[in-house]
Write an enzyme that holds these catalytic residues in place. Structure first.
Site, PDB file in Angstrom:
ATOM      1  N   SER A 262     -10.501  -0.360  -3.795  1.00 34.36           N
ATOM      2  CA  SER A 262     -11.873  -0.044  -3.398  1.00 34.36           C
ATOM      3  C   SER A 262     -12.344   1.250  -4.062  1.00 34.36           C
ATOM      4  O   SER A 262     -11.532   2.064  -4.531  1.00 34.36           O
ATOM      5  CB  SER A 262     -11.926   0.128  -1.880  1.00 34.36           C
ATOM      6  OG  SER A 262     -11.209   1.296  -1.535  1.00 34.36           O
TER       7      SER A 262
ATOM      8  N   GLU B 159      -9.875   0.716 -11.713  1.00 32.76           N
ATOM      9  CA  GLU B 159     -10.602  -0.561 -11.722  1.00 32.76           C
ATOM     10  C   GLU B 159     -10.959  -0.817 -10.260  1.00 32.76           C
ATOM     11  O   GLU B 159     -10.154  -1.293  -9.482  1.00 32.76           O
ATOM     12  CB  GLU B 159      -9.692  -1.648 -12.299  1.00 32.76           C
ATOM     13  CG  GLU B 159     -10.427  -2.883 -12.736  1.00 32.76           C
ATOM     14  CD  GLU B 159     -10.215  -4.018 -11.763  1.00 32.76           C
ATOM     15  OE1 GLU B 159     -11.173  -4.273 -10.982  1.00 32.76           O
ATOM     16  OE2 GLU B 159      -9.140  -4.627 -11.778  1.00 32.76           O
TER      17      GLU B 159
HETATM   18  C1  UN1 Z   1      -9.642  -8.573  -9.674  1.00 38.24           C
HETATM   19  O1  UN1 Z   1     -10.307  -9.172  -8.856  1.00 38.24           O
HETATM   20  O2  UN1 Z   1      -9.193  -7.415  -9.439  1.00 38.24           O
HETATM   21  O3  UN1 Z   1     -11.888 -12.014 -13.859  1.00 38.24           O
HETATM   22  C2  UN1 Z   1      -9.222  -9.142 -10.979  1.00 38.24           C
HETATM   23  C3  UN1 Z   1     -11.290 -12.440 -12.864  1.00 38.24           C
HETATM   24  C4  UN1 Z   1      -9.785 -12.410 -12.883  1.00 38.24           C
HETATM   25  C5  UN1 Z   1      -9.277 -11.053 -12.527  1.00 38.24           C
HETATM   26  C6  UN1 Z   1      -9.888 -10.435 -11.317  1.00 38.24           C
HETATM   27  N1  UN1 Z   1      -9.338 -12.762 -14.209  1.00 38.24           N
HETATM   28  O4  UN1 Z   1     -11.865 -12.890 -11.895  1.00 38.24           O
END
Ligand code: UN1
Length: 503
Positions: A240, A261
């Protein structure tokens, strides 16, 4: 309950995992593992304490001295073995992911495929990791840059992608010559343990024990040690925005590097000329896939006024056919939320929606069954509502109407998060506007595909409160290495740069 034979394939059928407290699992308190499928206790896991942390870190920093000197293509061979082992256990690992965090089996296996893909990518990368050469302004001098391994990398992952996000980091960091310590979410320790067992099976016989370690434990007990540890030059964290603020702040304080991220508030803009069939499929996968618990999940849908009511009608019809239930049943489309707290967050969000006068067009209720199931929900909303600016990790989709693309882009960009976005149109000018400097402000901007389900080849991450980090493909590897600029003089003189004469 579906048969659990995948547990024995993965070697974790002895659900009291305290039994594995050998050289790689912890000796701290037990952690209860509950499956969201029916809410029952499925395991107890021994967590790491500060002594375990110290042992793990010591082992990592020791093996780093050897691993960094292994030629990168040789490190790539080790990663290729990992890719093969992931292939071998794809179904079992996919089922475990479903059972532990609730995504449907097709998505669980898709997640393992993502691990395989990034490992394959990293194998190729191990023969690249290119540096540039530059032209020196001084005669008979050579300038170039090299990329060296960074050291120990802390990888903090979230429950929603309990394997893939670790793999994005670990596979790349491994070929870069780093060692890594993985702190998984305390909601998904079993997947992490199963993966670590696969890693150990591959790496221990090759003498690379300690290159990849697992640290199951709470943020308070071990997470903080990791984040504040100066021996850890990079912390890569997924979760988060609040968590990112804490981790980013702590790492910055010791002048470490962080790769964040964080949350998304992803939207699709639908223009009048777009194909309704494609939109429905993209919205369904984006908004209800993984029960709305991807950081790329579609949370906002901007519909052009001229097509809005017909799309909404179709959406309601599709939502009413969604099969919700056990994620291990092949006809289920939507599994449970991860835990009771996630259900409470959904309930709280629905309350706020009602208070803010959003109109619930479909769903809005917790389902009366064992486990943590909620109804996928459609809400007619406006950007004046506070709740639409927040990331609620649940299948709630906010619908907005617009007349002019500029207005839609402005509303789209007006939230704090900046992860993923997309536009549906066949009109070239609309596409280019959406992708231009004044278009989407997100790290990911798609055309005629949804916001979620990115491939590993591109750099993954976003701007603003999403944290600015990039993982997976493209040149994301650079964050896992340190850059060194080298200037070599092979002349018999010592000319100074900028033409300076000194003494
Ligand atoms: C995530 O939700 O942290 O693009 C990663 C996507 C996946 C990865 C999500 N390949 O939805």
């Amino acid at each position: 309950m579906t048969k659990l034979d995948f547990l024995s394939e993965l070697g974790i059928e002895d659900m009291n995992l305290g039994g594995y407290s050998d050289n790689w699992l912890g000796s701290g308190d037990d952690l209860d593992c509950i499956t969201p499928v029916d809410g029952t206790l499925i395991a107890k896991v021994k967590q790491c304490n500060s002594d375990d942390y110290e042992n793990i870190l010591q082992k990592s920093t020791d093996i780093f001295k050897k691993w960094r000197m292994e030629p990168a293509p040789k490190r790539g061979e080790v990663v290729r073995n990992l890719a093969n082992a992931f292939r071998e256990h794809k179904t079992a690992l996919g089922k475990l992911i479903s059972w532990e965090m609730g995504k449907i089996q097709a998505e669980g296996e898709g997640e393992v495929q993502e691990m395989i893909d990034i490992a394959d990518y990293a194998v190729g990368l191990s023969r690249q990791l290119y540096g540039k050469t530059m032209h020196s302004e001084r005669p008979n001098h050579r300038m170039y840059e090299q990329w060296h391994p960074l050291g120990a990398v802390g990888i903090v992952t979230a429950f929603n992608f309990p394997g893939a996000v670790w793999a994005w980091n670990a596979m790349i960091a491994a070929v870069c010559g780093d060692v890594m310590v993985w702190k998984p979410s305390s909601k998904t320790p079993l997947t992490a343990i199963a993966i670590q067992k696969i890693v150990n099976d591959v790496m221990t016989p090759l003498g690379w024990d300690g290159v990849m370690s697992l640290l199951v434990g709470s943020s308070r007990d071990v997470g903080e040690l990791l984040v504040n540890d100066r021996r850890m030059p990079l912390i890569s964290a997924t979760g988060s925005c609040n968590m990112g603020r804490k981790i980013g702040g702590a790492v910055a304080k010791r002048l470490g590097r962080s790769l964040l991220e964080l949350g998304g508030n992803n939207a699709i803009i639908v223009m009048p000329d777009s194909d309704p069939e494609l939109i429905l499929r993209a919205v369904l996968f984006g908004a209800v896939g993984t029960s709305g618990q991807r950081c790329t999940s579609t949370r906002r849908l901007f519909l052009h006024k001229s097509i809005s009511s017909s799309i909404i009608e179709k959406l309601i019809a599709s939502y009413s056919q969604i099969k919700i239930g056990d994620p291990l049943n092949s006809d289920t489309l939507v599994g449970p939320l991860v835990d009771g707290k996630a259900v409470q967050d959904y309930v709280d969000a629905i309350e706020i929606i009602k208070k803010e006068k959003g109109k619930i067009l479909y769903g809005g209720n917790v389902m009366q069954m064992d486990g943590f199931y909620v109804e996928p929900t459609l809400v007619k909303a406006n950007m004046g509502m506070n709740i639409v600016r927040e990331e609620t990790f649940a299948p709630i989709l906010y619908l907005f109407e617009f007349e002019d693309l500029n207005e839609a882009i402005e509303a789209h960009n007006s939230v704090d998060q900046g992860l993923s976005s997309s536009i549906f149109t066949k009109d070239m000018q609309s596409v280019e506007k959406f992708l231009s400097h004044s278009g989407s402000d997100c790290g990911i901007a798609n055309v005629n595909i949804g916001t979620s389900g990115a491939e590993i080849g591109g750099a993954f991450g976003g701007e603003k409160d999403t944290g600015g980090g990039r993982e997976a493909g493209s040149d994301s590897w650079k964050v896992y290495m340190r850059r060194q600029t080298n200037t070599l003089n092979w002349s018999d003189d010592l000319p100074l740069a900028q033409g300076i004469e000194f003494g």
